[in-house]
Motif scaffolding. Structure first.
Motif, PDB file in Angstrom:
ATOM      1  N   VAL A 181      -4.254 -13.139  -4.094  1.00 28.89           N
ATOM      2  CA  VAL A 181      -2.953 -12.499  -4.235  1.00 28.89           C
ATOM      3  C   VAL A 181      -3.056 -11.133  -3.583  1.00 28.89           C
ATOM      4  CG1 VAL A 181      -1.251 -11.598  -5.855  1.00 28.89           C
ATOM      5  CG2 VAL A 181      -2.404 -13.752  -6.352  1.00 28.89           C
ATOM      6  N   ALA A 182      -2.254 -10.925  -2.567  1.00 28.89           N
ATOM      7  CA  ALA A 182      -2.250  -9.664  -1.820  1.00 28.89           C
ATOM      8  C   ALA A 182      -1.090  -8.787  -2.279  1.00 28.89           C
ATOM      9  CB  ALA A 182      -2.138  -9.955  -0.323  1.00 28.89           C
ATOM     10  N   PHE A 183      -1.098  -7.555  -1.822  1.00 37.59           N
ATOM     11  CA  PHE A 183      -0.034  -6.602  -2.116  1.00 37.59           C
ATOM     12  C   PHE A 183       1.328  -7.218  -1.795  1.00 37.59           C
ATOM     13  CE2 PHE A 183       2.811  -3.146  -0.832  1.00 37.59           C
ATOM     14  CZ  PHE A 183       2.683  -2.259  -1.886  1.00 37.59           C
ATOM     15  N   ASP A 184       1.436  -7.853  -0.635  1.00 34.83           N
ATOM     16  CA  ASP A 184       2.714  -8.438  -0.215  1.00 34.83           C
ATOM     17  C   ASP A 184       3.155  -9.575  -1.126  1.00 34.83           C
ATOM     18  OD1 ASP A 184       3.051  -6.620   1.838  1.00 34.83           O
ATOM     19  OD2 ASP A 184       2.171  -7.937   3.364  1.00 34.83           O
ATOM     20  N   GLN A 197      11.155   2.064  -3.244  1.00 33.99           N
ATOM     21  CA  GLN A 197      10.844   2.247  -4.671  1.00 33.99           C
ATOM     22  C   GLN A 197       9.873   1.173  -5.144  1.00 33.99           C
ATOM     23  OE1 GLN A 197      14.967   2.076  -5.962  1.00 33.99           O
ATOM     24  NE2 GLN A 197      14.873   4.210  -6.679  1.00 33.99           N
ATOM     25  N   ARG A 198      10.097  -0.057  -4.737  1.00 33.69           N
ATOM     26  CA  ARG A 198       9.193  -1.153  -5.137  1.00 33.69           C
ATOM     27  C   ARG A 198       7.773  -0.879  -4.655  1.00 33.69           C
ATOM     28  NH1 ARG A 198      13.914  -4.626  -4.710  1.00 33.69           N
ATOM     29  NH2 ARG A 198      13.824  -4.668  -2.453  1.00 33.69           N
ATOM     30  N   GLN A 199       7.653  -0.508  -3.395  1.00 32.89           N
ATOM     31  CA  GLN A 199       6.328  -0.243  -2.844  1.00 32.89           C
ATOM     32  C   GLN A 199       5.646   0.913  -3.563  1.00 32.89           C
ATOM     33  OE1 GLN A 199       6.257   0.087   1.433  1.00 32.89           O
ATOM     34  NE2 GLN A 199       7.256  -1.903   1.699  1.00 32.89           N
ATOM     35  N   LYS A 200       6.399   1.948  -3.867  1.00 32.25           N
ATOM     36  CA  LYS A 200       5.843   3.109  -4.561  1.00 32.25           C
ATOM     37  C   LYS A 200       5.369   2.735  -5.967  1.00 32.25           C
ATOM     38  CE  LYS A 200       6.965   7.862  -5.839  1.00 32.25           C
ATOM     39  NZ  LYS A 200       7.978   8.912  -5.810  1.00 32.25           N
ATOM     40  N   VAL A 201       6.195   2.000  -6.706  1.00 34.05           N
ATOM     41  CA  VAL A 201       5.833   1.580  -8.066  1.00 34.05           C
ATOM     42  C   VAL A 201       4.597   0.684  -8.026  1.00 34.05           C
ATOM     43  CG1 VAL A 201       6.571   0.111  -9.994  1.00 34.05           C
ATOM     44  CG2 VAL A 201       8.130   1.831  -9.066  1.00 34.05           C
ATOM     45  N   LEU A 202       4.596  -0.290  -7.134  1.00 30.48           N
ATOM     46  CA  LEU A 202       3.476  -1.222  -7.058  1.00 30.48           C
ATOM     47  C   LEU A 202       2.187  -0.506  -6.652  1.00 30.48           C
ATOM     48  CD1 LEU A 202       2.383  -4.031  -7.326  1.00 30.48           C
ATOM     49  CD2 LEU A 202       3.253  -4.540  -5.029  1.00 30.48           C
ATOM     50  N   THR A 203       2.266   0.385  -5.695  1.00 27.35           N
ATOM     51  CA  THR A 203       1.089   1.153  -5.275  1.00 27.35           C
ATOM     52  C   THR A 203       0.542   1.966  -6.447  1.00 27.35           C
ATOM     53  OG1 THR A 203       1.906   1.274  -2.996  1.00 27.35           O
ATOM     54  CG2 THR A 203       0.241   2.888  -3.636  1.00 27.35           C
ATOM     55  N   HIS A 204       1.433   2.585  -7.200  1.00 24.47           N
ATOM     56  CA  HIS A 204       1.019   3.383  -8.365  1.00 24.47           C
ATOM     57  C   HIS A 204       0.336   2.500  -9.426  1.00 24.47           C
ATOM     58  CE1 HIS A 204       1.049   6.549 -11.358  1.00 24.47           C
ATOM     59  NE2 HIS A 204       1.625   5.712 -12.201  1.00 24.47           N
ATOM     60  N   VAL A 205       0.933   1.365  -9.719  1.00 25.72           N
ATOM     61  CA  VAL A 205       0.361   0.459 -10.728  1.00 25.72           C
ATOM     62  C   VAL A 205      -1.020  -0.030 -10.281  1.00 25.72           C
ATOM     63  CG1 VAL A 205       0.632  -1.817 -11.803  1.00 25.72           C
ATOM     64  CG2 VAL A 205       2.577  -0.254 -11.689  1.00 25.72           C
ATOM     65  N   LEU A 206      -1.140  -0.388  -9.024  1.00 28.64           N
ATOM     66  CA  LEU A 206      -2.438  -0.857  -8.511  1.00 28.64           C
ATOM     67  C   LEU A 206      -3.491   0.249  -8.591  1.00 28.64           C
ATOM     68  CD1 LEU A 206      -1.383  -2.967  -5.403  1.00 28.64           C
ATOM     69  CD2 LEU A 206      -2.152  -3.791  -7.637  1.00 28.64           C
ATOM     70  N   GLU A 207      -3.112   1.457  -8.213  1.00 34.61           N
ATOM     71  CA  GLU A 207      -4.053   2.572  -8.274  1.00 34.61           C
ATOM     72  C   GLU A 207      -4.479   2.854  -9.709  1.00 34.61           C
ATOM     73  OE1 GLU A 207      -2.014   5.711  -6.185  1.00 34.61           O
ATOM     74  OE2 GLU A 207      -2.554   4.880  -4.219  1.00 34.61           O
ATOM     75  N   TYR A 244      -7.186  -0.432  -8.092  1.00 36.62           N
ATOM     76  CA  TYR A 244      -7.075  -1.211  -6.858  1.00 36.62           C
ATOM     77  C   TYR A 244      -6.271  -0.423  -5.841  1.00 36.62           C
ATOM     78  CZ  TYR A 244      -8.643  -5.156  -9.685  1.00 36.62           C
ATOM     79  OH  TYR A 244      -9.366  -5.977 -10.494  1.00 36.62           O
ATOM     80  N   THR A 245      -6.317  -0.867  -4.599  1.00 40.90           N
ATOM     81  CA  THR A 245      -5.538  -0.235  -3.540  1.00 40.90           C
ATOM     82  C   THR A 245      -4.535  -1.230  -2.980  1.00 40.90           C
ATOM     83  OG1 THR A 245      -6.949  -0.911  -1.692  1.00 40.90           O
ATOM     84  CG2 THR A 245      -7.580   1.120  -2.866  1.00 40.90           C
ATOM     85  N   LYS A 246      -3.695  -0.715  -2.101  1.00 35.66           N
ATOM     86  CA  LYS A 246      -2.684  -1.550  -1.441  1.00 35.66           C
ATOM     87  C   LYS A 246      -3.342  -2.656  -0.610  1.00 35.66           C
ATOM     88  CE  LYS A 246       1.349  -0.926   1.507  1.00 35.66           C
ATOM     89  NZ  LYS A 246       2.196   0.021   2.224  1.00 35.66           N
ATOM     90  N   ASP A 247      -4.577  -2.418  -0.182  1.00 33.72           N
ATOM     91  CA  ASP A 247      -5.288  -3.389   0.655  1.00 33.72           C
ATOM     92  C   ASP A 247      -6.116  -4.385  -0.149  1.00 33.72           C
ATOM     93  OD1 ASP A 247      -4.316  -2.180   3.013  1.00 33.72           O
ATOM     94  OD2 ASP A 247      -5.885  -0.651   2.888  1.00 33.72           O
ATOM     95  N   SER A 248      -6.117  -4.253  -1.478  1.00 35.76           N
ATOM     96  CA  SER A 248      -6.895  -5.168  -2.322  1.00 35.76           C
ATOM     97  C   SER A 248      -6.297  -6.571  -2.301  1.00 35.76           C
ATOM     98  CB  SER A 248      -6.914  -4.664  -3.766  1.00 35.76           C
ATOM     99  OG  SER A 248      -7.536  -3.420  -3.864  1.00 35.76           O
ATOM    100  N   HIS A 249      -7.174  -7.535  -2.437  1.00 35.23           N
ATOM    101  CA  HIS A 249      -6.766  -8.922  -2.626  1.00 35.23           C
ATOM    102  C   HIS A 249      -7.306  -9.359  -3.977  1.00 35.23           C
ATOM    103  CE1 HIS A 249      -6.091  -8.752   1.710  1.00 35.23           C
ATOM    104  NE2 HIS A 249      -5.324  -9.814   1.537  1.00 35.23           N
ATOM    105  N   PHE A 250      -6.437  -9.921  -4.789  1.00 38.20           N
ATOM    106  CA  PHE A 250      -6.833 -10.324  -6.137  1.00 38.20           C
ATOM    107  C   PHE A 250      -7.173 -11.801  -6.147  1.00 38.20           C
ATOM    108  CE2 PHE A 250      -3.552  -7.055  -6.399  1.00 38.20           C
ATOM    109  CZ  PHE A 250      -4.276  -6.046  -7.008  1.00 38.20           C
ATOM    110  N   THR A 251      -8.259 -12.127  -6.789  1.00 39.80           N
ATOM    111  CA  THR A 251      -8.633 -13.521  -7.003  1.00 39.80           C
ATOM    112  C   THR A 251      -8.343 -13.847  -8.472  1.00 39.80           C
ATOM    113  OG1 THR A 251     -10.878 -12.893  -7.585  1.00 39.80           O
ATOM    114  CG2 THR A 251     -10.447 -13.409  -5.244  1.00 39.80           C
ATOM    115  N   LEU A 252      -8.525 -15.083  -8.833  1.00 36.68           N
ATOM    116  CA  LEU A 252      -8.294 -15.465 -10.224  1.00 36.68           C
ATOM    117  C   LEU A 252      -9.159 -14.642 -11.188  1.00 36.68           C
ATOM    118  CD1 LEU A 252      -6.846 -17.178 -12.305  1.00 36.68           C
ATOM    119  CD2 LEU A 252      -8.492 -19.008 -11.853  1.00 36.68           C
TER     120      LEU A 252
END
Length: 175
Positions: A111-114, A132-142, A146-154
């Motif tokens: 699962v990627a940022f996009d 706004q979506r990108q800003k909120v998501l970036t903040h939550v990941l940080e 995690y970063t915007k470039d992180s990929h999440f696995t199960l």
């Protein structure tokens, strides 16, 4: 069990129970079968995307198109296995695995940022701008490390959601 015009046998019910890890009682499986037969308007033993969209609660769900990717063409056993993610008898791990499949929009096991942004877009519609979506998501990941470039696995999803009190439950009416 291939044709929806037939009745479920005790063997069929037990087979479905085993397939969904006993997430539903035998009575609940019979009720789900009746609902499945109502959805399967052509009696072919499978429920199409159009048939699922005939359920008003499903049609208005902002994630319906994503869920259709997982639902289209399910037979009864697969239908019950899909719904088992919403059973109170299903483990937190099984619920998280289900959520991961919803978020993994391209089915690549990551699962990627996009991917998350796309879900957020579905959920927020015009209530938030893309910025706004990108800003909120970036903040939550940080905040989660995690970063915007992180990929999440199960396993990442398990780590993030594993200690939550995640509730995904629906009640199966028994006639």
């Amino acid at each position: 069990m291939g044709s929806t015009s037939s009745m479920l046998t005790q063997y069929d019910i037990e087979e479905v129970q085993d397939h969904c890890n006993h997430a539903f009682s035998q009575q609940e499986i019979v009720s789900l079968y009746q609902r499945f037969c109502q959805l399967d308007r052509n009696g072919g033993g499978f429920v199409s995307a159009d048939e699922f969209m005939s359920v008003p609660e499903f049609a208005v769900n902002p994630l319906s198109q994503r869920l259709l990717r997982m639902l289209d063409g399910l037979n009864f056993k697969e239908f019950v296995a899909f719904l088992s993610a919403f059973s109170p008898r299903t483990s937190l791990q099984q619920k998280i695995e289900f959520i991961f499949r919803v978020y993994d929009t391209d089915c690549n096991g990551k699962v990627a940022f996009d991917d998350v942004l796309s879900i957020l877009r579905d959920l927020t519609g015009s209530f938030m701008t893309e910025q706004q979506r990108q800003k909120v998501l970036t903040h939550v990941l940080e905040e989660a490390g995690y970063t915007k470039d992180s990929h999440f696995t199960l396993p990442d999803f398990m780590k993030i959601l594993g200690n939550s009190e995640l509730k995904m439950e629906v009640e199966v009416p028994i006639d």
